[in-house]
Design an enzyme around this catalytic site. Structure first.
Site, PDB file in Angstrom:
ATOM      1  N   THR A 227       2.444  24.603  -5.654  1.00  8.89           N
ATOM      2  CA  THR A 227       2.115  26.085  -4.822  1.00  8.89           C
ATOM      3  C   THR A 227       2.827  25.907  -3.541  1.00  8.89           C
ATOM      4  O   THR A 227       3.536  26.810  -3.128  1.00  8.89           O
ATOM      5  CB  THR A 227       0.714  26.375  -4.915  1.00  8.89           C
ATOM      6  OG1 THR A 227       0.104  26.427  -6.078  1.00  8.89           O
ATOM      7  CG2 THR A 227       0.647  27.459  -3.847  1.00  8.89           C
TER       8      THR A 227
ATOM      9  N   LYS B  76       2.120  10.667   8.299  1.00  9.59           N
ATOM     10  CA  LYS B  76       1.303  10.033   9.460  1.00  9.59           C
ATOM     11  C   LYS B  76       1.953  10.540  10.875  1.00  9.59           C
ATOM     12  O   LYS B  76       1.524  11.647  10.835  1.00  9.59           O
ATOM     13  CB  LYS B  76       1.208   8.431   9.320  1.00  9.59           C
ATOM     14  CG  LYS B  76       0.234   7.949   8.270  1.00  9.59           C
ATOM     15  CD  LYS B  76       0.183   6.538   8.533  1.00  9.59           C
ATOM     16  CE  LYS B  76      -0.976   5.841   7.665  1.00  9.59           C
ATOM     17  NZ  LYS B  76      -2.170   5.874   8.183  1.00  9.59           N
TER      18      LYS B  76
ATOM     19  N   PHE C  40       1.010  -1.310   0.011  1.00 10.10           N
ATOM     20  CA  PHE C  40       0.125   0.180  -0.189  1.00 10.10           C
ATOM     21  C   PHE C  40       0.921   1.319  -0.064  1.00 10.10           C
ATOM     22  O   PHE C  40       1.532   1.542   0.861  1.00 10.10           O
ATOM     23  CB  PHE C  40      -1.037  -0.112   1.120  1.00 10.10           C
ATOM     24  CG  PHE C  40      -1.883   1.199   1.155  1.00 10.10           C
ATOM     25  CD1 PHE C  40      -3.274   1.076   0.747  1.00 10.10           C
ATOM     26  CD2 PHE C  40      -1.411   2.494   1.543  1.00 10.10           C
ATOM     27  CE1 PHE C  40      -4.091   2.174   0.625  1.00 10.10           C
ATOM     28  CE2 PHE C  40      -2.295   3.674   1.739  1.00 10.10           C
ATOM     29  CZ  PHE C  40      -3.520   3.333   1.017  1.00 10.10           C
TER      30      PHE C  40
ATOM     31  N   ASP D 228       9.080   3.233   1.929  1.00  9.17           N
ATOM     32  CA  ASP D 228       7.820   4.013   2.233  1.00  9.17           C
ATOM     33  C   ASP D 228       7.715   3.714   3.602  1.00  9.17           C
ATOM     34  O   ASP D 228       7.325   2.707   4.258  1.00  9.17           O
ATOM     35  CB  ASP D 228       6.815   3.337   1.519  1.00  9.17           C
ATOM     36  CG  ASP D 228       5.372   3.783   1.927  1.00  9.17           C
ATOM     37  OD1 ASP D 228       5.285   4.645   3.021  1.00  9.17           O
ATOM     38  OD2 ASP D 228       4.443   3.886   0.968  1.00  9.17           O
TER      39      ASP D 228
END
Lengths: 492, 492
Positions: free
Chosen positions: A372, A347, A209, A316
């Site tokens: 931005t 997280k 994931f 990750d």
């Protein structure tokens, strides 16, 4: 650099530190309940009504219960009806220091925070006078070994996607050598066509994931419901080892399984993916996919293969990072001979982004890795406090220690209920612990029964249950948790 | 619903209101300078040193100057050396109420904000007791006509991508009818293959900008440098009208150009895109792409075509939204016979996400439109204050009025320098004004000269200059701006 605390700490020292700092929750949260406090069912009548109203304007079908964040404290989450539950899910592993942590309250009330909040900058164009120092005192202070630069983003998904972009751009720059972009590239890319648009890909692992936006979702392989009906890039996946637990009882079998996966990984890289894989992304523990572990030697094998074939290795750490596994970063458990190329985070750090090793992963031209906001100084301030609080209170060592205590107690407990809880995993991985229910129905019943007794827990994968407590979770919380789990299993 | 303020206000009423409320900046920012204050070059020695240091850890090649947000005020941005520049770029159109707005300071210091900041929830699983009310008093209060639901996200890019996902999921659900997902879909999607992974696409327009993540970047067609070396979906683009300005002098020609584009759009939809286009996304003014305008009748034509072919129409108001064009949402200028299906927002609203019209755009199953955070309550609180402040001070009408004043003054001014500034556009569009330099070199010189005289301005497209002042910009700021522009043009 936190090195003294979280990188080279011996087991004896961990135990010593843990004892010394076991009082973190009690000193920081003096008003934290010692056991769950239940007044009504969860959700109760007030929460149910609030949730019904919320559904008129916002998608609330995934709601567990409406939460009173004002009255949540430390490891205890309060619902709208005033029930206080021991929370070992913690906003899907995102609350590191417990609810309403006073150190965070202090930074939230500071003028620094006010300025950051009400003047949100376009960071890459108009960086604030203090941004470098905020990074250095916080996010960069916790940088994994070998990494000195960071790209800040806003969520785990875009942390991963900006890491992918860095990988694609550097691979293309290397292929291109010293020449500039050519006309064919400049024209074709505006039509989303090669050679300007890359045909390279990101390899991920089965059951991984990595997020839910279009690039990250193409690397996510956890569940069909996450992916159905959304266009995906034709990127390859490799098998992830399906290990048997406890790991120490199945060393040979697991070694064979890991070797099989490494061989297949290399087959894909030299076969259908030949020359086309810009990077590989991997979680230290596949979290959403079911808390699937692999050994340090497997990850060293992955690192060796990526180095051999000039593929970037992205780790990750969105769910595993920030001390939960008993190291600040879970990949520190591997002792890799060469660090990964990029490490992504979000997280529990509240700030998101990726660390990187090779300065060339910052593209040669400005405005390529750009948007931005390029992050959020208000989140960088929160992350700074989190790093400082972890360091000052030795929460890495404390989490390693309480994790061992919890793992041992759960292991003993589950031996009494062999049909109800199996494959406990996460030994020596802090509180990053999980186990399997016999099936999804059983898990649903188990989780609801725990909630009814005052514990909030989450699932993952097909039938796994995962613990993701805060870093303020200590042995007394572990005792409450084990007591209620035993109670629930006894009744099932 | 703000309707009385921003939806049906006559020109006379606007002038009256503008006069009444022209004092917003002076009442809210009593210490705002009346003209730029320059002590050194911009950037000065302190800022240059800070930026050099920042470059060691963070990509700063796009930096204009290091900014002192503590000492910025209202429409004036302060650099690290204490220079105060009139800012008509405002963090790439993201600061609506001016720097250090006291109303925002108040909400930043509130207990609501502290709770939101330090207990960031997984909103879809554990919504806070006050989230519905925060939405209703803020983001939803400003909902475009016909829209009552919102999905909250974190940036413009993921606002657009989650809108894309909603479109893909509902189109697939309609194709599927009453049947559930089948085995072939469930299996193929895990390999990123059809039929589980959609082969449908999102259509965008030439020169559009919709973000930088993998899905949004596939719809972005602004500049090659934004897209090079990144994989892209093979999604179609349609021509966007290349109008001649001033619009009122070229009505016939422009009408023909718009008709040509509408015809080509429909040709793509019934031709190579047949049955495969889930949604179309369009900006009311193509901002990054050069401030390209089109008429209300063009957008009505787009709406008609999308309705005829069952294609969702997504209006990207990330840059145009929140009052800058003299309506709260720029697409209100169109008076569409049927509202768009989704409207995305971010930037000046600080909160990001999309409004939607058809409740079915909320997928039938939970956990499909989902992620850990699903927005950010701290940003929703800021957005609430922004809505309240706009309403209480009639800033929509004020912006419409000062925009007219500014447009007229610039138009007169540019008549004196025909070789240096042409194609002024944005009439009756509030302060959302732009014009063209003769070429990119000229633009670069113009922007640097403005900075040297104390005005911070941004470019867009190949050689355009765009004004994106705050909603606290009034006629006296316009006078300062025009004075400096005239000064610069006179010297060029």
């Amino acid at each position: 650099m936190l090195r003294s605390v979280h990188r080279t700490t011996s087991a004896a020292r961990i135990a010593q530190l843990a004892k010394r700092y076991s009082s973190y929750a009690s000193s920081v949260f003096p008003d934290e309940p010692s056991v769950p406090q239940l007044k009504t069912e969860v959700p109760g009548p007030i929460g149910t009504q609030l949730n019904t109203n919320l559904g008129d304007v916002f998608d609330n079908r995934a709601a567990y219960f409406v939460t009173d964040y004002y009255n949540s404290i430390g490891n205890y989450i309060s619902d709208a009806d005033g029930n206080k539950l021991l929370d070992v899910y913690m906003q899907i592993a995102s609350i590191g220091l417990g609810y309403n942590n006073p150190a965070l309250k202090q930074v939230a009330k500071s003028d620094e925070m006010t300025t950051a909040l009400i003047n949100r900058p376009a960071l890459a164009c108009f960086p604030g006078v203090d941004y470098q120092k905020v990074l250095e005192d916080g996010i960069l202070k916790a940088a994994p070994p070998g990494m000195t630069k960071v790209w800040t983003a806003t969520t785990g998904s875009d942390a991963n996607e900006t890491a992918f972009k860095a990988a694609f751009m550097l691979q293309a720059a290397r292929d291109r050598g010293s020449r500039d972009f050519n006309q064919q590239e400049l024209i074709s890319v505006m039509n989303n066509e090669a050679p300007g648009a890359s045909e390279k890909c990101i390899l991920s692992f089965d059951k991984a994931f990595h997020g839910r936006l279009f690039g990250s979702l193409s690397t996510t392989r956890s569940k069909a419901i996450h992916k159905l009906d959304i266009p995906a890039f034709p990127w390859p996946k490799a098998p992830f080892p399906a290990l048997k637990y406890p790991l120490k009882d199945f060393e040979n079998e697991n070694k064979q399984e890991e070797n099989r996966c490494l061989e297949q990984l290399e087959d894909i890289i030299v076969g259908k993916g030949k020359g086309n894989i810009a990077a590989l992304i991997v979680e230290p523990v596949q979290s959403e996919g079911g808390d699937n572990h692999a050994s340090a030697s497997f990850f060293q094998g992955v690192r060796d293969i990526t180095l051999k074939h000039n593929i970037f290795m992205i780790v990750d750490e969105v769910q595993t990072g920030v001390a939960a596994t008993g190291k600040f970063w879970a990949h520190e458990h591997w002792n890799l001979s060469t660090p990964p190329d990029m490490v992504t985070f979000s997280k529990k750090f509240q700030a998101a982004g990726f660390y990187f090793r090779d300065p060339e992963l910052q593209p040669r031209q400005a405005y390529r890795q750009f948007n931005t906001w390029c992050g959020d100084p208000s989140k960088a301030l929160i992350a700074r406090t989190i790093v400082q609080e972890i360091e000052a209170n030795n929460l890495v060592a404390a989490t390693a220690s309480v994790g061992d205590y919890l793992f041992n107690n759960l292991s003993s407990l589950f031996e009494k209920y062999p049909g109800h809880a199996s494959n406990i995993r996460g030994q020596n991985m802090g509180t990053f612990i999980a186990w399997d229910s016999p099936n999804a129905d059983h898990r649903a019943k188990f989780l609801l029964a725990c909630r009814a007794k005052g514990v909030n827990i989450g699932g993952c994968g097909e039938a796994a249950i995962r613990l993701r407590p805060s870093l303020a979770f200590n042995e007394s919380h572990a005792d409450v948790l084990c007591g209620i789990i035993e109670n629930v299993l006894g009744e099932m």
